[in-house]
Design a protein around this motif. Sequence first.
Motif, mmCIF file in Angstrom:
data_model
loop_
_atom_site.group_PDB
_atom_site.id
_atom_site.type_symbol
_atom_site.label_atom_id
_atom_site.label_comp_id
_atom_site.label_asym_id
_atom_site.label_seq_id
_atom_site.Cartn_x
_atom_site.Cartn_y
_atom_site.Cartn_z
ATOM 1 N N GLU A 13 -13.592 -34.674 -28.342
ATOM 2 C CA GLU A 13 -14.739 -34.491 -29.233
ATOM 3 C C GLU A 13 -15.699 -35.676 -29.227
ATOM 4 O O GLU A 13 -16.826 -35.570 -29.726
ATOM 5 N N ILE A 14 -15.259 -36.826 -28.681
ATOM 6 C CA ILE A 14 -16.175 -37.968 -28.555
ATOM 7 C C ILE A 14 -16.274 -38.422 -27.096
ATOM 8 O O ILE A 14 -16.599 -39.578 -26.823
ATOM 9 N N ALA A 15 -15.995 -37.507 -26.177
ATOM 10 C CA ALA A 15 -16.119 -37.829 -24.754
ATOM 11 C C ALA A 15 -17.564 -38.186 -24.415
ATOM 12 O O ALA A 15 -18.507 -37.628 -24.980
ATOM 13 N N ARG A 16 -17.746 -39.123 -23.495
ATOM 14 C CA ARG A 16 -19.092 -39.567 -23.125
ATOM 15 C C ARG A 16 -19.863 -38.512 -22.340
ATOM 16 O O ARG A 16 -21.090 -38.504 -22.337
ATOM 17 N N GLN A 17 -19.132 -37.618 -21.674
ATOM 18 C CA GLN A 17 -19.783 -36.559 -20.918
ATOM 19 C C GLN A 17 -20.602 -35.667 -21.848
ATOM 20 O O GLN A 17 -20.099 -35.175 -22.846
ATOM 21 N N ARG A 18 -21.868 -35.502 -21.574
ATOM 22 C CA ARG A 18 -22.821 -34.684 -22.338
ATOM 23 C C ARG A 18 -23.068 -35.218 -23.765
ATOM 24 O O ARG A 18 -23.662 -34.535 -24.590
ATOM 25 N N ALA A 19 -22.648 -36.443 -24.045
ATOM 26 C CA ALA A 19 -22.840 -37.004 -25.394
ATOM 27 C C ALA A 19 -24.323 -37.058 -25.752
ATOM 28 O O ALA A 19 -24.719 -36.661 -26.858
ATOM 29 N N GLY A 20 -25.146 -37.526 -24.816
ATOM 30 C CA GLY A 20 -26.576 -37.660 -25.082
ATOM 31 C C GLY A 20 -27.251 -36.330 -25.346
ATOM 32 O O GLY A 20 -27.971 -36.168 -26.342
ATOM 33 N N ILE A 21 -26.996 -35.348 -24.473
ATOM 34 C CA ILE A 21 -27.667 -34.055 -24.623
ATOM 35 C C ILE A 21 -27.182 -33.330 -25.874
ATOM 36 O O ILE A 21 -27.951 -32.665 -26.566
ATOM 37 N N GLU A 44 -19.511 -38.293 -40.313
ATOM 38 C CA GLU A 44 -18.997 -37.298 -39.365
ATOM 39 C C GLU A 44 -17.644 -37.703 -38.795
ATOM 40 O O GLU A 44 -16.772 -36.851 -38.598
ATOM 41 N N LEU A 45 -17.437 -38.979 -38.519
ATOM 42 C CA LEU A 45 -16.131 -39.425 -38.048
ATOM 43 C C LEU A 45 -15.049 -39.151 -39.085
ATOM 44 O O LEU A 45 -13.934 -38.736 -38.745
ATOM 45 N N ILE A 46 -15.378 -39.368 -40.363
ATOM 46 C CA ILE A 46 -14.377 -39.183 -41.418
ATOM 47 C C ILE A 46 -14.167 -37.712 -41.748
ATOM 48 O O ILE A 46 -13.025 -37.220 -41.758
ATOM 49 N N PHE A 47 -15.257 -36.976 -41.998
ATOM 50 C CA PHE A 47 -15.123 -35.602 -42.486
ATOM 51 C C PHE A 47 -14.861 -34.596 -41.368
ATOM 52 O O PHE A 47 -13.917 -33.806 -41.444
ATOM 53 N N ARG A 48 -15.709 -34.552 -40.350
ATOM 54 C CA ARG A 48 -15.512 -33.585 -39.272
ATOM 55 C C ARG A 48 -14.539 -34.113 -38.222
ATOM 56 O O ARG A 48 -13.890 -33.326 -37.529
ATOM 57 N N GLY A 49 -14.407 -35.425 -38.103
ATOM 58 C CA GLY A 49 -13.478 -35.984 -37.135
ATOM 59 C C GLY A 49 -12.059 -36.038 -37.656
ATOM 60 O O GLY A 49 -11.185 -35.295 -37.209
#
Length: 288
Positions: free
Chosen positions: A87-95, A150-155
Amino acid sequence: MKKKVSENKESMQNGGKLSIRSSFWRFPIVWMLVGAIGIVLIDTLFRQQTERVDGVISLALTLVMGLLAILVYKLTLTYLARRSTPEIARQRAGIEAVLGALTGTIFIAGSVFIIVALGGYSFQWASSASVGSVLTSSIGAALAAAIVEELIFRGLMFQAIDRLGGKPLALAVTSLFFGIAHLGNTGATLWSGFAIALQAGVLLGAAFLWRRNLWFAMGLHFSWNAIEELLGIPVSGHSSAGLFTVEVNGATLLTGGDFGLEGSIVPVVISLLISIPMLIGAARKTRE
C-alpha cells in the motif's frame, strides 16, 4: 542423558516464551497502537519545530516528518505485523497521489460551488495576504495532516480491524473513530462529528479500498485540506489564513458555520455519491 533432556526442556521453554512474545507483537491491536504512537510522537516533535520557522524551511521539515512517519509505518508492519507493505510501494506512488489530489479538488470545488450558488458563501480577495506565506503554510499543514492521519486511520487502524473482522467492519470502525477524533475541534458538534465520519471516514476508506494504496487517499486528503486553507474556509474548526476572506450566510446546515465546510450537508451528500462507485469498484476487484 539427564543433561540432554534438561537442555531439551529448557530449549522448549525458551521457544515457547519466544512464540508467546512473537504472537503478542503480531496481534493487530498491538502493532496498530505501537505504530500509531510512533507516528504521533514524530508528528508532535516536528510540529513544535515547524511552528518556530516559516516558509520553505517549515515545508522542508514537514516533508522530513512525513518520510520518517512512513518509515515508522513500514518498520511496524514489517517487523511487528510481519507483513509486506504494498500500500506504500513506490511504484505508481506519484500518479496515484496526483489522481487522489484531482479527486479531492473536484470534491471540494464542487461542494463550495454549490454552497456559493445557494448563497451560503461569498469570497473576497484578502489584499493583506502574503501569497507565498499562505501557500507554504497551507501546503505544509495539509500535507502533515494527510500523511499522519492516513497512515494511522487507513494504514494501521483499517488493516488491523480488517484482520480481526473484515473490511466492512474496518470501514465502519475507522469512519466512526475519524469522526470522534474531530469532536474536540473548535465549533464541533455531534452533527459535525457524524458528518466527518460519513464524508471523510467513508470516502477516504472507500478510496483506500478502491485503489489499494495509501498514496491515493493521501492525495485526496491533501487537496481537500489545502483548497479549504487557500480559500480561507475553516478546516474542521481550525481557522485558515487563506488568500480570501469568506462571508458566511444562511443556515449552519448549509454552510457548516464556525466548523467550516465539513459541517455542511453538501459535502456529505457529494462524498457519498463519490464513495458508492468506489466501494462497488473495490468489491469487483476483490471478486477478481
